[in-house]
Design an enzyme around this catalytic site. Structure first.
Site, PDB file in Angstrom:
ATOM      1  N   ARG A   1       5.524 -11.343   4.143  1.00 34.76           N
ATOM      2  CA  ARG A   1       6.461 -11.343   5.261  1.00 34.76           C
ATOM      3  C   ARG A   1       7.326 -10.084   5.308  1.00 34.76           C
ATOM      4  NH1 ARG A   1      11.354 -13.874   5.268  1.00 34.76           N
ATOM      5  NH2 ARG A   1      10.689 -15.328   3.656  1.00 34.76           N
TER       6      ARG A   1
ATOM      7  N   TYR B   1      11.513  -6.120  32.947  1.00 31.72           N
ATOM      8  CA  TYR B   1      10.666  -7.253  32.566  1.00 31.72           C
ATOM      9  C   TYR B   1      11.480  -8.538  32.590  1.00 31.72           C
ATOM     10  CZ  TYR B   1       7.378 -10.045  29.827  1.00 31.72           C
ATOM     11  OH  TYR B   1       6.513 -11.015  29.397  1.00 31.72           O
TER      12      TYR B   1
ATOM     13  N   ASP C   1      13.077   0.516  26.630  1.00 34.46           N
ATOM     14  CA  ASP C   1      11.756  -0.102  26.659  1.00 34.46           C
ATOM     15  C   ASP C   1      10.783   0.926  27.232  1.00 34.46           C
ATOM     16  OD1 ASP C   1       9.428  -1.517  27.230  1.00 34.46           O
ATOM     17  OD2 ASP C   1      10.500  -3.355  27.731  1.00 34.46           O
TER      18      ASP C   1
ATOM     19  N   LYS D   1       0.113  -3.606  25.485  1.00 36.34           N
ATOM     20  CA  LYS D   1      -0.307  -2.938  26.717  1.00 36.34           C
ATOM     21  C   LYS D   1      -1.122  -1.680  26.392  1.00 36.34           C
ATOM     22  CE  LYS D   1       2.244  -6.043  28.870  1.00 36.34           C
ATOM     23  NZ  LYS D   1       3.011  -6.691  27.793  1.00 36.34           N
TER      24      LYS D   1
END
Length: 364
Positions: free
Chosen positions: A43, A96, A163, A188
């Site tokens: 992790r 977004y 972003d 993307k």
């Protein structure tokens, strides 16, 4: 200093070992034998995460990168890793929609004041702790002057996160324009094949990098090693993919601007677009995404039904051309016929011919 293609092709490579592949397979273990192992549990870290992060750092122009399981995990790390009760954050009103939902539902519940501002401003900076920008905006394709907004935000005492999903680090480097964080959905164009969920955060501030990485460890928003390895493999073709996608997007934008059945065409690389003067100053390339408005939802359906190459998809950045009628999802303030078009790597002439034929029923 090497070019984008060379950097992308070799980013994140380990030193060559005779008899081993250029890109060793992913490390899938979650635990290592102790003591003395550089890793102890999957992790907090993993060798394959580090390979991807090192590659992304090279593409970003040098920074500390933390990889995440998705773009929303990356955005969440910036928001929750830097804000506390009593702080104020400014987020895009036209970016977004899931980011707006997260801020309204969770940040506000935790005592953070949320302000919204359009990409073109003005930005309510007084008392703000963090400003989150998205440029080019998704889905409207507006572009803000990053250097100017970063300077104003810093003067007001706020950090700036950008972003950069639509542009990618080969299209725009916000850290070089004054941003404190870059956040992206690598789902993307960066991974580019429509088969991965990933994200990352990049910063040149060690303290901020520690906050983001701690959030990933605590929240468990880690990428899978195999997904990280697939993304690392995909990065090798990023430059050539983006080059074709940008060429296609400009050609499609030029087609749509001249079509009587289409209005509201937006592409920052199109001379005459409202975003062009700022985009040409700060973007290294303009990407493969554009926006346009058809008369109504039925017109969009006719175009999709008639197209051989474009399909209805809600993501973008794939090697295949996709068209998304954004109004169907309810998160964006757009007309029913508004479409976000993500151009793939098809031959430009083929894509233009296909969309020309598909749009024939929408003329007049």
């Amino acid at each position: 200093m090497t070019g984008d293609g060379t950097t992308a092709a070799h980013a994140g490579e380990r030193p060559a070992v005779p008899g081993e592949p250029h890109r060793p397979g992913p490390v899938l273990s979650t635990a290592w034998h102790l003591p003395g192992a550089p890793d102890f549990y999957g992790r907090p870290d993993n060798p394959t995460y580090r390979d991807l992060e090192r590659a992304l750092s090279e593409l970003e122009g040098g920074s500390t990168v933390t990889a995440f399981a998705s773009g929303m995990a990356a955005i969440s790390a910036v928001l929750f890793g830097t804000l506390k009760a009593g702080d104020t954050v400014v987020i895009p009103s036209d970016g977004y929609y899931a980011t707006r939902s997260l801020a309204a539902d969770r940040l506000a519940a935790f005592g953070v004041t949320v302000r919204e501002a359009p990409t073109l401003g003005p930005y309510p900076l007084e008392g703000a702790s963090l400003v989150l920008l998205e440029t080019p905006s998704n889905p409207g394709m507006d572009v803000c002057d990053l250097a100017a907004v970063c300077a104003d935000a810093h003067a007001a005492g706020a950090l700036v996160a950008v972003d950069n999903t639509t542009a990618t680090p080969l299209g725009q480097r916000p850290l070089e324009l004054g941003a404190d964080f870059v956040v992206a959905s690598d789902t993307k164009a960066l991974s580019g094949h429509g088969d991965l969920l990933l994200g990352h955060v990049s910063t040149r501030d060690d303290g901020l990098a520690t906050r983001v990485r701690n959030w990933r460890t605590w929240a468990g928003a880690i990428p899978g090693p195999f997904e990280a390895w697939l993304a690392l493999r995909s990065l090798a073709t990023l430059d050539v993919r983006l080059e074709r996608q940008a060429t296609n997007a400009l050609a499609v934008a030029e087609l749509l601007v001249g079509h009587p059945g289409v209005s509201g065409v937006r592409y920052p690389g199109l001379p005459g677009d409202p975003a062009y003067p700022v985009a040409v100053k700060q973007m290294r390339r303009f990407g493969g995404v554009l926006a346009a408005v058809l008369p109504d939802a039925a017109a969009v359906e006719r175009m999709l039904s008639a197209s051989r190459l474009a399909s209805a998809v809600t993501s973008f950045g794939d090697v295949r051309t996709g068209i998304d009628r954004r109004a169907q999802w309810g998160g964006d303030d757009v007309p029913d016929g508004f479409v976000r078009i993500s151009c793939g790597i098809e031959d430009t002439a083929d894509l233009v011919a296909d969309l020309t034929a598909a749009l024939a029923d929408n003329a007049g």
